[in-house]
Design a protein around this motif. Structure first.
Motif, mmCIF file in Angstrom:
data_model
loop_
_atom_site.group_PDB
_atom_site.id
_atom_site.type_symbol
_atom_site.label_atom_id
_atom_site.label_comp_id
_atom_site.label_asym_id
_atom_site.label_seq_id
_atom_site.Cartn_x
_atom_site.Cartn_y
_atom_site.Cartn_z
ATOM 1 N N ARG A 1 0.847 -1.191 0.000
ATOM 2 C CA ARG A 1 0.000 0.000 0.000
ATOM 3 C C ARG A 1 0.886 1.245 0.000
ATOM 4 N NH1 ARG A 1 -2.325 0.674 4.545
ATOM 5 N NH2 ARG A 1 -1.480 -1.088 5.739
ATOM 6 N N THR A 2 0.535 2.219 -0.824
ATOM 7 C CA THR A 2 1.349 3.429 -0.952
ATOM 8 C C THR A 2 0.574 4.659 -0.514
ATOM 9 O OG1 THR A 2 0.696 3.763 -3.261
ATOM 10 C CG2 THR A 2 2.649 2.411 -2.855
ATOM 11 N N SER A 3 1.333 5.714 -0.235
ATOM 12 C CA SER A 3 0.750 6.955 0.275
ATOM 13 C C SER A 3 0.518 8.002 -0.797
ATOM 14 C CB SER A 3 1.687 7.550 1.332
ATOM 15 O OG SER A 3 2.904 7.963 0.717
ATOM 16 N N ALA B 1 2.273 3.458 2.544
ATOM 17 C CA ALA B 1 1.221 4.159 3.273
ATOM 18 C C ALA B 1 1.569 4.260 4.751
ATOM 19 C CB ALA B 1 -0.100 3.420 3.090
ATOM 20 N N GLY B 2 1.053 5.266 5.388
ATOM 21 C CA GLY B 2 1.262 5.412 6.822
ATOM 22 C C GLY B 2 0.740 4.208 7.573
ATOM 23 N N GLY B 3 1.537 3.707 8.489
ATOM 24 C CA GLY B 3 1.143 2.538 9.268
ATOM 25 C C GLY B 3 1.461 1.211 8.619
ATOM 26 N N TRP B 4 1.869 1.240 7.338
ATOM 27 C CA TRP B 4 2.230 -0.010 6.660
ATOM 28 C C TRP B 4 3.645 -0.408 7.048
ATOM 29 C CZ3 TRP B 4 6.131 -1.702 3.522
ATOM 30 C CH2 TRP B 4 5.929 -2.887 2.815
ATOM 31 N N ARG C 1 15.513 7.916 -0.256
ATOM 32 C CA ARG C 1 14.175 7.399 0.031
ATOM 33 C C ARG C 1 13.691 6.474 -1.082
ATOM 34 N NH1 ARG C 1 10.083 11.984 1.265
ATOM 35 N NH2 ARG C 1 11.011 12.845 -0.632
ATOM 36 N N ALA C 2 13.943 6.847 -2.335
ATOM 37 C CA ALA C 2 13.492 6.005 -3.448
ATOM 38 C C ALA C 2 14.120 4.615 -3.381
ATOM 39 C CB ALA C 2 13.816 6.675 -4.779
ATOM 40 N N THR C 3 15.416 4.565 -3.045
ATOM 41 C CA THR C 3 16.082 3.263 -2.927
ATOM 42 C C THR C 3 15.420 2.407 -1.855
ATOM 43 O OG1 THR C 3 18.206 4.161 -3.675
ATOM 44 C CG2 THR C 3 18.268 2.120 -2.416
ATOM 45 N N ALA C 4 15.166 2.993 -0.685
ATOM 46 C CA ALA C 4 14.521 2.246 0.393
ATOM 47 C C ALA C 4 13.123 1.799 -0.009
ATOM 48 C CB ALA C 4 14.460 3.105 1.650
ATOM 49 N N TRP C 5 12.352 2.681 -0.609
ATOM 50 C CA TRP C 5 10.975 2.340 -0.964
ATOM 51 C C TRP C 5 10.925 1.270 -2.055
ATOM 52 C CZ3 TRP C 5 9.255 8.175 -1.353
ATOM 53 C CH2 TRP C 5 9.228 8.720 -0.061
ATOM 54 N N ASN C 6 11.862 1.323 -2.996
ATOM 55 C CA ASN C 6 11.889 0.279 -4.032
ATOM 56 C C ASN C 6 12.274 -1.072 -3.456
ATOM 57 O OD1 ASN C 6 11.038 1.916 -6.139
ATOM 58 N ND2 ASN C 6 13.119 2.528 -6.694
ATOM 59 N N LEU C 7 13.143 -1.090 -2.446
ATOM 60 C CA LEU C 7 13.450 -2.347 -1.767
ATOM 61 C C LEU C 7 12.225 -2.888 -1.039
ATOM 62 C CD1 LEU C 7 16.989 -1.541 -0.310
ATOM 63 C CD2 LEU C 7 16.461 -3.369 -1.940
ATOM 64 N N LEU C 8 11.506 -2.016 -0.355
ATOM 65 C CA LEU C 8 10.299 -2.450 0.351
ATOM 66 C C LEU C 8 9.245 -2.953 -0.631
ATOM 67 C CD1 LEU C 8 10.140 0.442 2.952
ATOM 68 C CD2 LEU C 8 10.635 -1.958 3.462
ATOM 69 N N ARG C 9 9.122 -2.273 -1.753
ATOM 70 C CA ARG C 9 8.175 -2.721 -2.779
ATOM 71 C C ARG C 9 8.560 -4.107 -3.303
ATOM 72 N NH1 ARG C 9 7.349 0.032 -8.765
ATOM 73 N NH2 ARG C 9 5.916 -1.535 -9.582
ATOM 74 N N ARG D 1 10.161 0.246 8.738
ATOM 75 C CA ARG D 1 9.243 -0.759 8.196
ATOM 76 C C ARG D 1 9.688 -2.189 8.450
ATOM 77 N NH1 ARG D 1 5.101 2.816 6.447
ATOM 78 N NH2 ARG D 1 6.159 4.708 5.735
ATOM 79 N N LEU D 2 10.960 -2.393 8.842
ATOM 80 C CA LEU D 2 11.520 -3.700 9.144
ATOM 81 C C LEU D 2 12.302 -3.606 10.447
ATOM 82 C CD1 LEU D 2 12.921 -4.577 5.609
ATOM 83 C CD2 LEU D 2 11.317 -6.064 6.849
ATOM 84 N N HIS D 3 12.596 -4.752 11.039
ATOM 85 C CA HIS D 3 13.475 -4.771 12.211
ATOM 86 C C HIS D 3 14.928 -4.729 11.743
ATOM 87 C CE1 HIS D 3 10.305 -5.589 15.120
ATOM 88 N NE2 HIS D 3 9.823 -6.490 14.276
ATOM 89 N N HIS D 4 15.670 -3.773 12.251
ATOM 90 C CA HIS D 4 17.091 -3.621 11.922
ATOM 91 C C HIS D 4 17.884 -4.469 12.911
ATOM 92 C CE1 HIS D 4 20.460 -0.552 10.747
ATOM 93 N NE2 HIS D 4 20.801 -1.818 10.540
ATOM 94 N N VAL D 5 18.359 -5.617 12.449
ATOM 95 C CA VAL D 5 18.931 -6.623 13.340
ATOM 96 C C VAL D 5 20.414 -6.389 13.610
ATOM 97 C CG1 VAL D 5 19.435 -9.104 13.561
ATOM 98 C CG2 VAL D 5 17.223 -8.350 12.666
#
Length: 318
Positions: free
Chosen positions: A57-59, A75-78, A230-238, A271-275
């Motif tokens: 889901r995107t914002s 999206a917020g909360g995703w 930000r684009a790099t992070a969001w494309n990884l999440l996508r 959006r993920l746990h940073h281990v």
């Protein structure tokens, strides 16, 4: 990675692996990457896993506007922080991420493997508990690495573009599906496209499913390359959301060319746990998972084994 030997090598290959072409020779193919997918995913024909897909889901917020690598904000909360170990029997999974500095450590005109130093480091790291999955960056021959580690024949491999590979313990895991998504691009003075190699696996006895994503990030360090942090992070999440199913254990591993304090890592951390993170180049190697906190059994920095990066490992109950 450092480029101190660039003059002697005839180019600075430290952060691309010798097989990756400079950006100028590879942009002609960018029209093929409108959906970030390099090729149709390959899927195991005999495995049917009844799971619901993760919803992406995107914002409506974007970064890198107008570029092929434009990213869309979740999206917020995703997020991807739901861990199936909270609702089912947990399974411990051991992972490694390691940038091998191939052109220097393995190059025939340089150290030619350094007597198998990286392989010995991997063998020592897995001596107490074998790795389930290993993610390599700057890796032009994963079988050579496995031979040096005394693991030949015990691990299968998934080979991606841009000198990245995933090795998996094949007597315990079956490859279900895999593919390669382009997620970023270096700035023009650097080397080219940057991808995310993804692979889903099923455990042969428990049925547990895992998504492993291996990423080697854009240069210069902490810039996010052409489309930004930000684009790099969001494309990884996508990429993760597109290929993960809800019960999967998720591992995002690699040399992100982004430090802990960078916006790229902060976005992923939301959006993920940073281990775990390394120390090399200010800490650009990272391990993320959808399972964190109490689910992290162990995490280690194994040292460099002759590379210019740290080898990191972690055991996580997913």
């Amino acid at each position: 990675s450092a480029c101190a030997s660039a003059a002697a090598a005839g180019e600075c290959a430290a952060d691309r692996g010798p097989g990756q072409k400079p950006a100028a020779t590879r942009r002609a193919a960018l029209s093929d990457h409108a959906l970030l997918q390099v090729a149709e995913p390959r899927r195991h024909p005999k495995v049917a896993l009844m799971q619901e897909p993760v919803e992406w889901r995107t914002s409506g917020v974007t970064a890198g506007d107008g570029q092929w690598c434009e990213g869309m904000a979740p999206a917020g909360g995703w997020d991807l922080k739901e861990c199936s170990a909270d609702t089912s029997i947990p399974q411990e999974v051991k992972v490694l991420t390691y940038n091998l500095y191939w052109w220097n450590l393995y190059g025939s005109h340089f150290r030619n493997g350094n007597g198998g130093s990286a392989g010995r480091l991997i063998a020592a790291g897995g001596s107490d508990h074998p790795y389930d999955f290993m993610a390599f960056q700057e890796c032009e021959d994963v079988e050579r690495v496995l031979r040096d580690a005394g693991l030949e024949g015990r691990y299968g491999s998934v080979i991606g573009e841009h000198a990245v590979a995933i090795a998996y313990k094949k007597d315990e895991w079956v490859l279900v599906a895999n593919g390669m998504n382009e997620v970023a691009e270096d700035r023009p003075e650097q080397w080219g496209l940057r991808g995310a190699l993804w692979a889903r696996f099923g455990h042969l006895s428990t049925g547990k499913t895992i998504l492993v994503v291996n990423h080697h990030g854009p240069l210069p360090i902490d810039t996010g390359g052409r489309c930004g942090r930000r684009a790099t992070a969001w494309n990884l999440l996508r990429t993760i959301a597109t290929h993960a199913l809800q019960a999967d254990g998720i591992f995002l591993l690699g040399d992100f060319n982004a430090k802990v304090t960078s916006e790229t890592i902060r976005e992923l951390d939301d959006r993920l746990h940073h281990v775990h993170s390394g120390w090399a180049f200010g800490g650009v190697d990272h391990i993320f998972s959808n399972c964190g906190d109490v689910h992290v059994v162990s995490r280690r920095n194994l040292g460099n084994g002759g590379s210019d990066h740290d080898a990191l490992d972690a055991v996580i109950a997913v």
